[in-house]
Scaffold this motif. Structure first.
Motif, PDB file in Angstrom:
ATOM      1  N   CYS A  78       6.049   7.304   9.069  1.00 30.40           N
ATOM      2  CA  CYS A  78       7.136   6.562   8.442  1.00 30.40           C
ATOM      3  C   CYS A  78       7.076   5.082   8.804  1.00 30.40           C
ATOM      4  O   CYS A  78       7.414   4.218   7.985  1.00 30.40           O
ATOM      5  CB  CYS A  78       8.480   7.156   8.869  1.00 30.40           C
ATOM      6  SG  CYS A  78       9.922   6.269   8.263  1.00 30.40           S
ATOM      7  N   ALA A  79       6.634   4.781  10.015  1.00 31.41           N
ATOM      8  CA  ALA A  79       6.613   3.395  10.488  1.00 31.41           C
ATOM      9  C   ALA A  79       5.604   2.537   9.744  1.00 31.41           C
ATOM     10  O   ALA A  79       5.744   1.312   9.673  1.00 31.41           O
ATOM     11  CB  ALA A  79       6.323   3.366  11.983  1.00 31.41           C
ATOM     12  N   GLU A  80       4.581   3.164   9.162  1.00 23.29           N
ATOM     13  CA  GLU A  80       3.573   2.412   8.416  1.00 23.29           C
ATOM     14  C   GLU A  80       4.193   1.847   7.131  1.00 23.29           C
ATOM     15  O   GLU A  80       5.006   2.495   6.477  1.00 23.29           O
ATOM     16  CB  GLU A  80       2.399   3.323   8.040  1.00 23.29           C
ATOM     17  CG  GLU A  80       1.640   3.879   9.230  1.00 23.29           C
ATOM     18  CD  GLU A  80       0.726   2.850   9.857  1.00 23.29           C
ATOM     19  OE1 GLU A  80       0.437   1.821   9.210  1.00 23.29           O
ATOM     20  OE2 GLU A  80       0.289   3.079  10.998  1.00 23.29           O
ATOM     21  N   SER A  81       3.796   0.643   6.770  1.00 22.51           N
ATOM     22  CA  SER A  81       4.278   0.069   5.510  1.00 22.51           C
ATOM     23  C   SER A  81       3.744   0.897   4.346  1.00 22.51           C
ATOM     24  O   SER A  81       2.534   1.152   4.274  1.00 22.51           O
ATOM     25  CB  SER A  81       3.805  -1.381   5.364  1.00 22.51           C
ATOM     26  OG  SER A  81       4.374  -2.195   6.372  1.00 22.51           O
ATOM     27  N   PRO A  82       4.610   1.336   3.431  1.00 21.38           N
ATOM     28  CA  PRO A  82       4.133   2.138   2.303  1.00 21.38           C
ATOM     29  C   PRO A  82       3.105   1.371   1.468  1.00 21.38           C
ATOM     30  O   PRO A  82       3.259   0.166   1.241  1.00 21.38           O
ATOM     31  CB  PRO A  82       5.408   2.409   1.492  1.00 21.38           C
ATOM     32  CG  PRO A  82       6.519   2.242   2.471  1.00 21.38           C
ATOM     33  CD  PRO A  82       6.082   1.163   3.408  1.00 21.38           C
ATOM     34  N   ALA A  83       2.070   2.074   1.046  1.00 16.28           N
ATOM     35  CA  ALA A  83       1.014   1.480   0.218  1.00 16.28           C
ATOM     36  C   ALA A  83       1.008   2.205  -1.123  1.00 16.28           C
ATOM     37  O   ALA A  83       0.354   3.245  -1.262  1.00 16.28           O
ATOM     38  CB  ALA A  83      -0.334   1.608   0.914  1.00 16.28           C
ATOM     39  N   PRO A  84       1.744   1.691  -2.119  1.00 20.27           N
ATOM     40  CA  PRO A  84       1.849   2.408  -3.401  1.00 20.27           C
ATOM     41  C   PRO A  84       0.497   2.767  -4.017  1.00 20.27           C
ATOM     42  O   PRO A  84       0.375   3.811  -4.665  1.00 20.27           O
ATOM     43  CB  PRO A  84       2.631   1.424  -4.280  1.00 20.27           C
ATOM     44  CG  PRO A  84       3.484   0.664  -3.315  1.00 20.27           C
ATOM     45  CD  PRO A  84       2.607   0.505  -2.091  1.00 20.27           C
ATOM     46  N   ARG A  85      -0.513   1.943  -3.825  1.00 22.53           N
ATOM     47  CA  ARG A  85      -1.816   2.247  -4.401  1.00 22.53           C
ATOM     48  C   ARG A  85      -2.413   3.515  -3.784  1.00 22.53           C
ATOM     49  O   ARG A  85      -3.184   4.223  -4.438  1.00 22.53           O
ATOM     50  CB  ARG A  85      -2.746   1.044  -4.196  1.00 22.53           C
ATOM     51  CG  ARG A  85      -4.178   1.241  -4.648  1.00 22.53           C
ATOM     52  CD  ARG A  85      -4.284   1.568  -6.125  1.00 22.53           C
ATOM     53  NE  ARG A  85      -5.647   1.933  -6.490  1.00 22.53           N
ATOM     54  CZ  ARG A  85      -5.980   2.797  -7.417  1.00 22.53           C
ATOM     55  NH1 ARG A  85      -5.029   3.415  -8.097  1.00 22.53           N
ATOM     56  NH2 ARG A  85      -7.236   3.058  -7.689  1.00 22.53           N
ATOM     57  N   LEU A  86      -2.055   3.828  -2.546  1.00 22.69           N
ATOM     58  CA  LEU A  86      -2.541   5.051  -1.907  1.00 22.69           C
ATOM     59  C   LEU A  86      -2.130   6.275  -2.716  1.00 22.69           C
ATOM     60  O   LEU A  86      -2.914   7.213  -2.893  1.00 22.69           O
ATOM     61  CB  LEU A  86      -1.992   5.153  -0.480  1.00 22.69           C
ATOM     62  CG  LEU A  86      -2.103   6.520   0.221  1.00 22.69           C
ATOM     63  CD1 LEU A  86      -3.554   6.949   0.370  1.00 22.69           C
ATOM     64  CD2 LEU A  86      -1.419   6.476   1.575  1.00 22.69           C
TER      65      LEU A  86
END
Length: 324
Positions: free
Chosen positions: A298-306
């Protein structure tokens, strides 16, 4: 802890939610209390529960675990599926069943299939307040942050009568925000009918495209709460990959710094947050290492491209060189 603002509540809550579906059934009261305490210590502040969860015990066990910290969390409970009616013998045998599954994990699928999940009947608008009163008592609180219609049909989700009763509960102060928790079709039926849904909860997995598809249907989307990224079918999809697709998925994981060699959980969790970057992801977590793993994801910045890259890798046609 990465946080999300919930406009209707005027609160910031954790972008990860603690799912309580197994609390009281597969998970004992002691295990649950320990895991909830760990989750609170790590900053998780969204808890998802319902009257039928945990053989009908989850609301009570959650309420006990949150004593003294109620004002630090948001609780979503539901209406629409009644608690299961279990025999005395079934309840008596539950601890032995937990030990058997712990000793032989392969039994979990059999145990899950045999577990009652409550009775789904047509939503009775006149029964909503009674259900909410029972939930307030079980949770040991005088208000519910979010009340969700639990798996309604599209007709139920767009019913003026149902939402009239829900509005009254908000006016009385029993409930602070309203939600539809179910199929995307029911979420859209509520929205298209102008019903005041503050939050939409639905299943979102790598093999589907629920969150982006729903988001595109709204001019101003409600807060999305998603679940299902670690469900059994997601694990089966990963485990059953052809050699060619496995290489593609591994390449996606490497590109985003995710270790996919031992366990798919991190990849599936990162997908969930990437596909719902501005909302909340519900996960069941009743082991300390699982709580810590989920919080780290959860702490990781979301990467929409992932999210789109993983979907493409899972569904791409086999290459001629790598087909198997």
């Amino acid at each position: 802890m990465r946080v999300i603002r919930v406009p209707r509540l005027g609160l910031e809550v954790s972008a990860i939610g603690f799912g309580c579906a197994s609390l009281g059934s597969r998970i004992s009261a002691t295990e649950g209390r320990r895991s909830i305490a760990r989750a609170l210590d790590l900053g998780i502040s969204w808890f998802d529960v319902a009257p039928p969860y945990g053989d009908g015990l989850a609301e009570t066990l959650l309420g006990r675990s949150l004593r003294g910290r109620r004002d630090k969390v948001a609780i979503c409970t539901k209406f629409g599926i009644a608690p299961p009616q279990l025999s005395f013998t079934t309840r008596l045998l539950r601890p032995a069943a937990r030990k058997a599954v712990a000793a032989f994990p392969a039994l979990r699928r059999i145990a899950s299939g045999a577990r009652s999940t409550g009775t789904r009947a047509a939503i009775d608008a006149d029964a909503i307040e009674t259900s909410v009163t029972n939930s307030l008592r079980a949770l040991g609180t005088d208000y519910i942050d979010i009340l969700a219609l639990h798996d309604p049909t599209p007709d139920e989700a767009s019913s003026d009568i149902v939402f009239d009763r829900l509005r009254r509960l908000v006016e009385k102060g029993y409930v602070r925000a309203l939600s539809v928790a179910g199929e995307p079709a029911s979420v859209m039926a509520a929205a298209d009918s102008g019903m005041p849904i503050d939050i939409a909860q639905f299943r979102d997995t790598p093999l589907g495209n629920a969150a982006p598809t729903l988001r595109a249907r709204f001019a101003a989307p409600p807060l999305f709460v998603t679940h299902g990224a670690l469900d059994a079918d997601a694990w089966r999809a990963i485990a059953g990959l052809s050699a060619d697709r496995a290489r593609r998925v591994s390449a996606v994981a490497r590109a985003y710094g995710i270790d996919f060699s031992q366990d798919a959980a991190d990849l599936l969790l990162r997908f969930a947050f990437a596909n719902n970057p501005d909302g909340i992801v519900i996960v069941s977590m009743f082991r300390s290492d699982h709580v810590q793993r989920n919080v780290a994801a959860c702490a990781e910045s979301p990467a929409p491209r992932l999210a789109s890259a993983l979907r493409e890798a899972l569904t791409a046609a086999p290459s001629l060189a790598g087909a198997s």
